[in-house]
Design a protein around this motif. Structure first.
Motif, mmCIF file in Angstrom:
data_model
loop_
_atom_site.group_PDB
_atom_site.id
_atom_site.type_symbol
_atom_site.label_atom_id
_atom_site.label_comp_id
_atom_site.label_asym_id
_atom_site.label_seq_id
_atom_site.Cartn_x
_atom_site.Cartn_y
_atom_site.Cartn_z
ATOM 1 N N GLN A 127 0.583 -1.357 -0.333
ATOM 2 C CA GLN A 127 -0.283 -0.031 0.062
ATOM 3 C C GLN A 127 0.950 0.981 0.321
ATOM 4 N N TYR A 128 0.372 2.524 -1.145
ATOM 5 C CA TYR A 128 0.845 3.774 -0.420
ATOM 6 C C TYR A 128 0.446 4.789 0.122
ATOM 7 N N GLY A 129 0.470 5.432 1.176
ATOM 8 C CA GLY A 129 0.512 6.585 1.624
ATOM 9 C C GLY A 129 0.185 8.097 0.679
ATOM 10 N N VAL A 130 -1.445 8.828 0.947
ATOM 11 C CA VAL A 130 -1.168 9.987 0.008
ATOM 12 C C VAL A 130 -0.693 10.393 1.181
ATOM 13 N N LEU A 131 0.394 11.590 1.164
ATOM 14 C CA LEU A 131 0.654 12.485 2.354
ATOM 15 C C LEU A 131 -0.035 13.929 1.682
ATOM 16 N N LEU A 132 -1.013 14.912 1.180
ATOM 17 C CA LEU A 132 -1.102 15.846 0.680
ATOM 18 C C LEU A 132 -0.171 17.078 0.887
ATOM 19 N N PHE B 55 9.610 16.904 4.629
ATOM 20 C CA PHE B 55 8.636 17.293 3.652
ATOM 21 C C PHE B 55 7.355 17.403 4.824
ATOM 22 N N ALA B 56 7.258 15.733 5.828
ATOM 23 C CA ALA B 56 6.094 15.479 5.916
ATOM 24 C C ALA B 56 6.262 16.681 7.877
ATOM 25 N N VAL B 57 7.425 16.446 8.396
ATOM 26 C CA VAL B 57 8.172 17.727 9.361
ATOM 27 C C VAL B 57 6.964 19.327 8.786
ATOM 28 N N LEU B 58 7.177 20.141 7.603
ATOM 29 C CA LEU B 58 6.472 20.886 7.396
ATOM 30 C C LEU B 58 5.044 20.898 6.735
ATOM 31 N N PRO C 26 -8.336 16.838 11.709
ATOM 32 C CA PRO C 26 -6.955 18.295 11.448
ATOM 33 C C PRO C 26 -7.932 18.937 13.042
ATOM 34 N N ASP C 27 -9.210 18.790 13.527
ATOM 35 C CA ASP C 27 -9.975 19.668 14.127
ATOM 36 C C ASP C 27 -10.479 19.047 15.490
ATOM 37 N N SER C 28 -9.621 17.980 15.237
ATOM 38 C CA SER C 28 -10.075 17.132 16.002
ATOM 39 C C SER C 28 -8.828 17.328 17.674
ATOM 40 N N PRO C 29 -9.796 16.797 18.457
ATOM 41 C CA PRO C 29 -8.737 17.393 19.951
ATOM 42 C C PRO C 29 -8.086 16.158 19.691
ATOM 43 N N PHE C 30 -7.715 15.359 19.626
ATOM 44 C CA PHE C 30 -6.906 13.697 19.624
ATOM 45 C C PHE C 30 -5.891 14.143 18.509
ATOM 46 N N SER C 31 -5.912 15.779 17.496
ATOM 47 C CA SER C 31 -5.496 15.429 15.642
ATOM 48 C C SER C 31 -3.808 15.834 16.577
ATOM 49 N N ARG C 32 -2.315 15.309 15.877
ATOM 50 C CA ARG C 32 -0.933 15.655 16.438
ATOM 51 C C ARG C 32 -1.013 16.950 15.780
ATOM 52 N N SER C 33 -1.529 17.319 14.695
ATOM 53 C CA SER C 33 -0.660 18.255 14.077
ATOM 54 C C SER C 33 -2.344 19.151 13.342
ATOM 55 N N GLN C 34 -2.093 20.617 12.653
ATOM 56 C CA GLN C 34 -3.234 20.853 12.857
ATOM 57 C C GLN C 34 -3.444 20.903 11.082
ATOM 58 N N HIS C 35 -1.882 20.517 10.517
ATOM 59 C CA HIS C 35 -2.755 20.128 9.335
ATOM 60 C C HIS C 35 -2.151 19.703 8.260
ATOM 61 N N LEU C 36 -1.357 17.977 8.635
ATOM 62 C CA LEU C 36 -1.193 16.766 7.847
ATOM 63 C C LEU C 36 -1.858 16.069 7.385
ATOM 64 N N GLN C 37 -1.926 15.665 6.192
ATOM 65 C CA GLN C 37 -3.062 14.877 5.638
ATOM 66 C C GLN C 37 -2.558 13.818 5.123
ATOM 67 N N CYS C 38 -2.652 12.677 5.515
ATOM 68 C CA CYS C 38 -2.048 11.257 5.029
ATOM 69 C C CYS C 38 -3.343 10.811 4.359
ATOM 70 N N ALA D 25 2.977 4.390 5.111
ATOM 71 C CA ALA D 25 2.469 5.263 5.864
ATOM 72 C C ALA D 25 3.422 5.415 6.882
ATOM 73 N N ALA D 26 3.867 4.356 7.554
ATOM 74 C CA ALA D 26 4.860 4.316 8.736
ATOM 75 C C ALA D 26 5.713 5.212 9.079
ATOM 76 N N SER D 27 6.207 5.893 7.593
ATOM 77 C CA SER D 27 7.257 6.832 7.640
ATOM 78 C C SER D 27 6.461 8.053 8.756
ATOM 79 N N LEU D 28 5.445 7.944 8.988
ATOM 80 C CA LEU D 28 4.727 9.419 9.375
ATOM 81 C C LEU D 28 5.337 9.274 10.752
ATOM 82 N N LEU D 29 5.257 8.010 11.415
ATOM 83 C CA LEU D 29 5.299 7.992 12.834
ATOM 84 C C LEU D 29 6.206 8.283 13.322
ATOM 85 N N PRO D 30 7.713 8.379 13.225
ATOM 86 C CA PRO D 30 8.861 9.334 13.426
ATOM 87 C C PRO D 30 8.723 10.649 13.618
ATOM 88 N N VAL D 31 8.459 10.853 12.685
ATOM 89 C CA VAL D 31 7.818 12.712 12.352
ATOM 90 C C VAL D 31 6.690 13.515 12.995
#
Ligand SMILES: C[S@@+](CC[C@H](N)C(=O)[O-])C[C@H]1O[C@@H](n2cnc3c(N)ncnc32)[C@H](O)[C@@H]1O
Length: 379
Positions: free
Chosen positions: A92-97, A190-193, A122-134, A161-167
């Protein structure tokens, strides 16, 4: 140190469609995503890529070596992971927008084609980041890669998609100074940004051609306006701790490692055997990179270490050796909430000793291998 200069390149584009193929090896289903195929910013045709992946030969010496080591280290888990790794058609491949691009139409197309968000909205209180959409798909869907076009930002980055875990473990906050010590080709930078607006993101890569690839990634995805936030160097990461002591709030060490997924398809027996011979040198290099990262992070700052191998010698053993030889460094547990929210998507191995986290691929959740562990510099 180089600040980013954006350079132009001629682009070719071809229309394309996407392939969905189940792990069972059933008949492929192709579908067209309206705006993606209309957008035509594609590179290699997906069917061509799929054919190439299918034709790749497994390197027997690497497979045998992994069989011996990972049966001992992972037992049954290795058997299920091996089934996935040996069958590229089910990957599988994740699509990081790309939040810096206009991706509204593509996002809508993907969602109507069965893609869904890996993380909480992104608007959930459990969201890790404001913008990251995979976005991910339960099948082995594969979008075409987009080609670089001068003055145009690519809309998505394809990744495991597991590459997002360190980020996500790095949890960068706005205004922080971040070092990505081993950065090419730039997926995690790119994911950090996508997760925050750091005051500085310093990307480093030792290999010249991979450094050029990193530059290209940043140029393709990041607006020129962020040029002042980014710096890029082509140095040995082991030297950076001395050069920039205590300068960063957070450091990512996405270390050179036995890349299990790709090593299994080494180009010929010779390359496979060379890699296996050189493999024993990796833990030493990984420890040296970690020491440099710990010197570069400020007291109280966080270092995240990651690899894409199952190998205990390159994962837990590196962390344990470091913890026993360095003073003023402590292990940081990844937040339970983060692991819990990702457990629906990722299969985590039970590690012995329980140092860090390891995502292992399985049918239907083919993400990984990805090992992640956090360290805090106390003083
Ligand atoms: C796993 S890859 C990094 C992938 C990258 N973080 C990403 O997400 O796209 C490891 C990288 O470390 C680089 N590397 C190897 N030795 C290094 C060193 N001594 N200093 C810095 N980078 C090094 C390799 O060339 C390779 O590009």
């Amino acid at each position: 140190m180089l600040s980013l200069k954006w350079f132009s390149k001629t682009n070719v584009f071809t229309g394309c469609c996407c392939i969905i193929k189940g792990c069972s090896g059933s008949v492929p289903v192709s579908f067209q995503l309206n705006r993606i195929s209309r957008g035509l910013h594609t590179g290699l045709c997906v069917q061509e890529e799929t054919r190439r992946r299918t034709e790749r030969k497994v390197c027997e010496s690497v497979l045998q070596h992994f069989n011996t080591q990972y049966t001992e280290e992972l037992g049954e888990l290795w058997l299920s992971s091996r089934e996935v790794l040996l069958n590229p058609q089910c990957w599988q491949y994740g699509v990081l927008l790309n939040r810096f691009s206009d991706h509204v139409d593509i996002e809508a197309d993907l969602k109507s084609s069965g893609y869904y968000s890996l993380l909480s909205p992104p608007d959930s209180p459990f969201s890790r980041s404001q913008h990251l959409q995979c976005l991910v798909h339960k099948e082995a869907a594969r979008l075409p890669k987009q080609r670089h076009r001068d003055g145009w930002l690519k809309q998505y980055y394809l990744l495991n998609a597991a590459s997002l875990l360190p980020v996500l473990a790095l949890a960068v906050r706005d205004g922080e100074k971040v070092l990505d010590l081993c950065s090419a080709p730039g997926g995690k930078a790119f994911a950090v940004l996508q997760t925050a607006n750091p005051a500085l993101l310093h990307c480093n890569e030792v290999d010249k051609s991979r450094y050029m690839w990193l530059m290209k990634t940043l140029q393709s995805y990041v607006p020129r306006a962020l040029g002042d936030t980014l710096s890029v160097t082509n140095e040995d990461g082991r030297d950076i701790g001395n050069q920039k002591p205590g300068m960063f709030d957070k450091v990512l060490v996405d270390a050179p490692c036995s890349n299990d997924r790709s090593w299994l398809f080494s180009a010929g027996a010779q390359q496979g055997e060379l890699r296996l011979r050189e493999r024993s040198k990796l833990p030493q290099l990984q420890k040296q990179l970690l020491c440099s990262a710990l010197a570069a992070v400020r007291p109280g700052g966080l270092v995240v270490y990651s690899t894409c191998t199952f190998s205990r010698a390159e994962n837990q053993a590196v962390m344990e050796a470091l913890l026993s030889s360095s003073q003023g460094v402590e292990l940081v547990e990844l937040e339970e909430e983060l692991i819990g929210s990702l457990s629906a998507h990722f299969k985590f191995a039970r590690l012995q000793p329980p140092v860090g986290h390891l995502v292992v691929p399985e049918q239907g959740r083919t993400w990984g291998p990805m090992y992640v562990c956090g360290l805090r510099r106390r003083s």
